[in-house]
Design an enzyme around this catalytic site. Sequence first.
Site, mmCIF file in Angstrom:
data_model
loop_
_atom_site.group_PDB
_atom_site.id
_atom_site.type_symbol
_atom_site.label_atom_id
_atom_site.label_comp_id
_atom_site.label_asym_id
_atom_site.label_seq_id
_atom_site.Cartn_x
_atom_site.Cartn_y
_atom_site.Cartn_z
ATOM 1 N N TYR A 98 0.852 -1.190 0.000
ATOM 2 C CA TYR A 98 0.000 0.000 0.000
ATOM 3 C C TYR A 98 0.894 1.248 0.000
ATOM 4 O O TYR A 98 1.825 1.348 0.807
ATOM 5 C CB TYR A 98 -0.901 -0.025 1.230
ATOM 6 C CG TYR A 98 -1.733 1.219 1.378
ATOM 7 C CD1 TYR A 98 -2.741 1.507 0.466
ATOM 8 C CD2 TYR A 98 -1.506 2.114 2.407
ATOM 9 C CE1 TYR A 98 -3.492 2.660 0.586
ATOM 10 C CE2 TYR A 98 -2.258 3.268 2.534
ATOM 11 C CZ TYR A 98 -3.253 3.537 1.615
ATOM 12 O OH TYR A 98 -3.995 4.678 1.735
ATOM 13 N N ASP A 170 -1.042 -7.111 7.161
ATOM 14 C CA ASP A 170 -2.084 -6.186 6.713
ATOM 15 C C ASP A 170 -3.113 -7.032 5.956
ATOM 16 O O ASP A 170 -2.874 -7.462 4.828
ATOM 17 C CB ASP A 170 -1.461 -5.107 5.808
ATOM 18 C CG ASP A 170 -2.493 -4.080 5.319
ATOM 19 O OD1 ASP A 170 -3.697 -4.384 5.359
ATOM 20 O OD2 ASP A 170 -2.081 -2.994 4.883
ATOM 21 N N LYS A 195 -12.166 -0.065 4.659
ATOM 22 C CA LYS A 195 -12.456 -0.829 3.455
ATOM 23 C C LYS A 195 -13.586 -1.837 3.709
ATOM 24 O O LYS A 195 -14.690 -1.437 3.935
ATOM 25 C CB LYS A 195 -11.166 -1.477 2.941
ATOM 26 C CG LYS A 195 -9.938 -0.526 2.958
ATOM 27 C CD LYS A 195 -10.053 0.642 2.000
ATOM 28 C CE LYS A 195 -8.999 1.738 2.230
ATOM 29 N NZ LYS A 195 -7.618 1.318 2.259
HETATM 30 C C1 LIG Z 1 -6.371 1.824 2.691
HETATM 31 C C2 LIG Z 1 -5.290 0.918 3.108
HETATM 32 C C3 LIG Z 1 -4.464 1.226 4.194
HETATM 33 C C4 LIG Z 1 -4.574 2.535 4.953
HETATM 34 O O1 LIG Z 1 -5.770 2.645 5.663
HETATM 35 P P1 LIG Z 1 -6.496 4.049 5.953
HETATM 36 O O2 LIG Z 1 -7.739 3.621 6.667
HETATM 37 O O3 LIG Z 1 -6.755 4.699 4.630
HETATM 38 O O4 LIG Z 1 -5.566 4.849 6.793
HETATM 39 C C5 LIG Z 1 -3.497 0.302 4.548
HETATM 40 N N1 LIG Z 1 -3.330 -0.863 3.872
HETATM 41 C C6 LIG Z 1 -4.105 -1.179 2.816
HETATM 42 C C7 LIG Z 1 -3.883 -2.477 2.121
HETATM 43 C C8 LIG Z 1 -5.117 -0.310 2.397
HETATM 44 O O5 LIG Z 1 -5.857 -0.626 1.340
#
Ligand SMILES: *Cc1c(COP(=O)(O)O)cnc(C)c1O
Length: 381
Positions: A98, A170, A195
């Site tokens: 990311y 993640d 998300k």
């Molecule tokens: C969006 C995202 C993030 C960051 O999250 P936020 O809620 O925008 O701070 C981290 N890792 C991945 C894979 C993401 O898609």
Amino acid sequence: MKFGTKAVHAGVEPDPSTGAIMTPIYQTSTYVQESPAKHKGYAYARGANPTRNSLQKSIAALENGKHGICFSSGMGATDAVIKLLNPGDEVITSNDLYGGSYRMFKKVYERFGIKFHFIDLTHADNIDAYVNERTKLFWIETPSNPLMRIIDIQACVSKAKKHNILVAVDNTFASPYLQNPLDLGADIVMHSVTKYLGGHSDVIMGALITNNDKLHQDLAFIANSCGAVPGPQDSFLVLRGIKSLHLRMERHCHNGKVIANYLREHKKIGNVYWPGFADHPNHDIAKKQMRDFGGMLSFTLKNDTLENATKLMESMELFSLAESLGGVESLINHPASMTHASIPREERIKNGLSDSLIRLSIGVEDAEDLIADLEQALAKV
Ligand SMILES: *Cc1c(COP(=O)(O)O)cnc(C)c1O
């Protein structure tokens, strides 16, 4: 308890004072104490809030974890994990990451003397050359953003265990419905709750989940000390979103599969990146560690120019051109200029992220309508 039942019930119970079936939004900054330091477990809302507590229990349950901590964004959650480290420590992470994580590691934490190795983790053995006595953390993102590469979580964990290295995953792209890294031996799971967990494109939030009491204590200390905590209104919205996570994910996966196959057959399409294809380089690992393949995919056009990609993105009607992912509505995104613009061009190209790559977050609409939209836009390029 199975996943759907947990999504509906875990962490929530009727409000003890009224019987309200939905967790109330405790919109308060502080709590009245009976006598100094004598209270009901809540002193000040940076430290704890009942709406947030409910959500933390719910998210922990979905990841088969003991403890959950919510943050004001996914980056806030990632930041707390890196704050477990000290100057001189080293982190091994992937080269397909990311963009915001790359930016934080490179532009914020390298200044504090933490060293990051961005390497190809799709072959876990690549790790060996980078491990030394200063290595303290593996930061793993799988499936990866935006190239949908797959990293073998168990293989990384077994390497980490030998050297007392923490493994954080993640898990944003998979969601807890598709993949549970704690069950595979990871120490910490991170989510951009923004998300799939939130699921409705109306909240920014992050979360960390762990089974380790000491790690939980340290991370909760950082959360309270540094203060990146979410508000109760957002916590309520995510509690509501989670109740349909399993239903949404089923549809995301179904639509993802239909559209990945449609694109692959289309004569104007170059490569399609989706871990459900039998010839995806790590398809077997995806099958082993995920329950299904999700609603994220990316592709290039056969006539692989930025002009063509731009024309396609501008021609979409149902798909909205926007950053983010995991909501009920379908989005189209151009990583090179949008989500991954913070990665220098040479780095991007070297890692396979071309100027014309297009990423889709497939929503829960009817697949026929999504395909019709792609069809009309592809006719214009
Ligand atoms: C969006 C995202 C993030 C960051 O999250 P936020 O809620 O925008 O701070 C981290 N890792 C991945 C894979 C993401 O898609």
